[in-house]
Design a protein around this motif. Structure first.
Motif, short mmCIF file in Angstrom:
data_model
loop_
_atom_site.label_atom_id
_atom_site.label_comp_id
_atom_site.label_asym_id
_atom_site.label_seq_id
_atom_site.Cartn_x
_atom_site.Cartn_y
_atom_site.Cartn_z
N PRO A 78 43.47 81.84 54.39
CA PRO A 78 42.78 81.01 53.38
C PRO A 78 42.71 81.66 52.00
O PRO A 78 42.88 80.98 50.99
CB PRO A 78 41.38 80.82 53.98
CG PRO A 78 41.56 80.99 55.44
CD PRO A 78 42.65 82.02 55.60
N GLU A 79 42.48 82.98 51.95
CA GLU A 79 42.35 83.62 50.64
C GLU A 79 43.66 83.57 49.87
O GLU A 79 43.68 83.25 48.67
CB GLU A 79 41.88 85.07 50.81
CG GLU A 79 41.57 85.75 49.47
CD GLU A 79 41.09 87.19 49.65
OE1 GLU A 79 40.77 87.82 48.64
OE2 GLU A 79 41.05 87.66 50.81
N ARG A 82 44.39 79.92 48.84
CA ARG A 82 43.58 79.52 47.69
C ARG A 82 44.12 80.14 46.41
O ARG A 82 44.24 79.48 45.37
CB ARG A 82 42.13 79.94 47.93
CG ARG A 82 41.20 79.66 46.76
CD ARG A 82 39.79 80.11 47.07
NE ARG A 82 38.96 80.12 45.88
CZ ARG A 82 37.69 80.54 45.86
NH1 ARG A 82 37.13 80.95 46.98
NH2 ARG A 82 37.01 80.52 44.73
N GLY A 175 34.85 74.81 58.24
CA GLY A 175 35.14 76.16 57.77
C GLY A 175 36.24 76.18 56.73
O GLY A 175 36.16 76.90 55.73
N ALA A 176 37.30 75.38 56.96
CA ALA A 176 38.41 75.33 56.01
C ALA A 176 37.97 74.74 54.68
O ALA A 176 38.41 75.18 53.61
CB ALA A 176 39.56 74.51 56.60
N ALA A 178 34.96 74.97 53.42
CA ALA A 178 34.15 75.98 52.74
C ALA A 178 35.02 77.08 52.13
O ALA A 178 34.74 77.58 51.04
CB ALA A 178 33.15 76.58 53.72
N ALA A 179 36.12 77.45 52.84
CA ALA A 179 36.95 78.56 52.38
C ALA A 179 38.01 78.13 51.37
O ALA A 179 38.42 78.93 50.52
CB ALA A 179 37.64 79.22 53.58
N PHE A 180 38.47 76.87 51.48
CA PHE A 180 39.57 76.43 50.62
C PHE A 180 39.27 75.12 49.90
O PHE A 180 39.29 75.06 48.67
CB PHE A 180 40.85 76.29 51.44
CG PHE A 180 42.02 75.76 50.65
CD1 PHE A 180 42.76 76.59 49.83
CD2 PHE A 180 42.36 74.41 50.71
CE1 PHE A 180 43.82 76.10 49.09
CE2 PHE A 180 43.42 73.90 49.98
CZ PHE A 180 44.16 74.76 49.16
#
Length: 435
Positions: A78-79, A82, A175-176, A178-180
């Motif tokens: 994800p990091e 993004r 979760g995805a 929130a992260a992306f």
């Protein structure tokens, strides 16, 4: 009719638009292509007129390690996704939009065609005070839309078969987001606010097809998940033809070895994710080095052949570029890191696939390779030689993979892709003129 094409400055984004440009040029229309300066030769070789992006969008992404040096320190996930999205697609958006507005004012195109990750169209969609021509988005990746099973995009999840999996997918989607999803949308909205525009009406990824006047998905339904009822302006148009061969027509001196006496395995990491050929090319060469019954072909995606490290096996043949239109009908297995365009070209030729890649959209492409039955996915960025050897052996020994790839190839052949695409363009221009 005059068509303006605008492409994110990557070969995998530009080539589909050039394929359409050649279609419109072939019937006597005018094609103007806006992209980065380093791609000027490719544009002009197609017969289209080249126009450069404004500063801020004129990037050479073949030098991605120089343009985005921090990217190499981020692990796939994800990091990195993004970071890639914000830097490659959203940061150039204002300059891309200004390029489009300048060309629309001076050249007055009848219609605009962009790759589906070209965000320079977003300000034009949201700015209702300024008139614009119709805008068509052409996919260069998988269909990104709400899935009935609630799975998040870009993780590579196959369709859920039971309620427990759907519940797991719902948690993963949260979760995805929130992260992306949420931070990238906030990043995009801040860019738009700085331009005096309202926020996006939907997620960043979904905006690519929901906001366009027409959306061309460059595959057939058999390679895509069931999304339920898609919007009427979404059209499956089959696989686009590959780029034509280089003008000199030169072929490698080993081309005559493709005589059917040995099975042929083609290995590629595409034209962008090929900085480190140790991710897929080198382990595949090692995996198949002892197979005298195979001919293993490597294209480095225009990187120097010397970038392939280690001893080159006797059964390997290397080239910086290969004419896929002529080559793929002679190939028995494609080993790829999951580039969408390469996969579609392989299926167009009925070639089964081994897919191994986790960056960008490659996990999603690999998941569809496995789900559709056209090949095997190895869910790793750096697959081991043993896994690659086993996957190639299985595809060569089990006829079902080749049969399924040929069936999807037949679906593609049943679509008159140029007629389908040109029909969409003509309809939008006719309606715009009538309005």
């Amino acid at each position: 009719m005059k068509i303006l094409f605008a492409a994110t400055p990557v070969a995998g984004h530009l080539n589909p638009l050039l394929a359409i440009a050649r279609m419109v040029l072939g019937r006597g229309d005018e094609a103007v292509v806006a992209t980065a300066t380093y791609l000027r030769h490719a544009v002009e070789a197609s017969g289209a007129r080249f126009l450069p992006f404004d500063p801020g969008a004129d990037l050479d992404l073949t030098r991605i390690e120089d343009v985005l040096p921090e990217r190499a320190s981020l692990p796939p996930g994800p990091e990195q996704l993004r970071y890639n999205f914000e830097r490659i697609f959203l940061d150039p958006m204002p300059a891309q939009a200004e390029t489009l507005r300048r060309i629309i004012a001076t050249d007055r195109p009848d219609i605009v065609v962009v790759d589906d990750l070209f965000f320079g169209t977003t300000p034009l969609f949201l700015d209702r005070a300024r008139p614009r021509p119709p805008i068509v988005a052409c996919s260069i990746t998988i269909m990104v839309a709400d899935r009935p099973d609630g799975a998040p995009s870009m993780i590579g999840l196959p369709p859920a078969r039971d309620a427990a999996t759907r519940e797991t997918y719902a948690a993963m989607a949260a979760g995805a987001d929130a992260a992306f999803g949420a931070p990238v949308r906030a990043y995009a909205d801040a860019k738009l606010a700085a331009m005096g525009l309202q926020p996006l009406p939907c997620s960043v990824l979904h905006s690519r097809h929901l906001m366009a006047d027409a959306f061309l998905q460059t595959t057939v339904p058999a390679f895509e998940y069931d999304f339920g009822a898609l919007a009427d302006h979404v059209r499956f148009v089959g696989a686009l033809p590959p780029p034509p061969p280089q003008r000199d027509g030169a072929r490698p001196d080993w081309w005559d070895e493709l005589d059917g006496s040995r099975k042929v395995v083609l290995v590629t990491q595409g034209t962008v994710a090929n900085v480190d050929l140790g991710e897929l090319v080198e382990p595949t060469l090692a995996a198949l080095a002892e197979r005298d019954d195979l001919l293993v072909l490597v294209t480095t995606g225009r990187r120097p052949i010397e970038n392939v490290r280690g001893p080159i096996p006797k059964n390997a043949r290397l080239a910086e570029f290969l004419d896929f239109a002529a080559l793929l009908p002679r190939v028995d297995v494609l080993v790829t890191n999951g580039g969408y365009g390469t996969v579609q070209l392989a299926l167009r030729a009925g070639v089964p696939i081994v897919a191994a890649g986790r960056t960008e959209d490659k996990a999603e492409v690999g998941a569809r390779v496995a789900w559709s039955g056209v090949g095997i996915e190895i869910p790793a960025q750096r697959p081991g030689a043993e896994a690659l050897r086993a996957a190639v052996d299985r595809i060569l020994s089990e006829p079902s993979y080749g049969a399924r790839a040929r069936a999807i190839g037949a679906d593609m052949a049943a679509i008159d892709t140029p007629a389908a695409i040109l029909g969409v363009l003509d309809d939008l221009v006719t309606r715009a003129r009538a309005a």
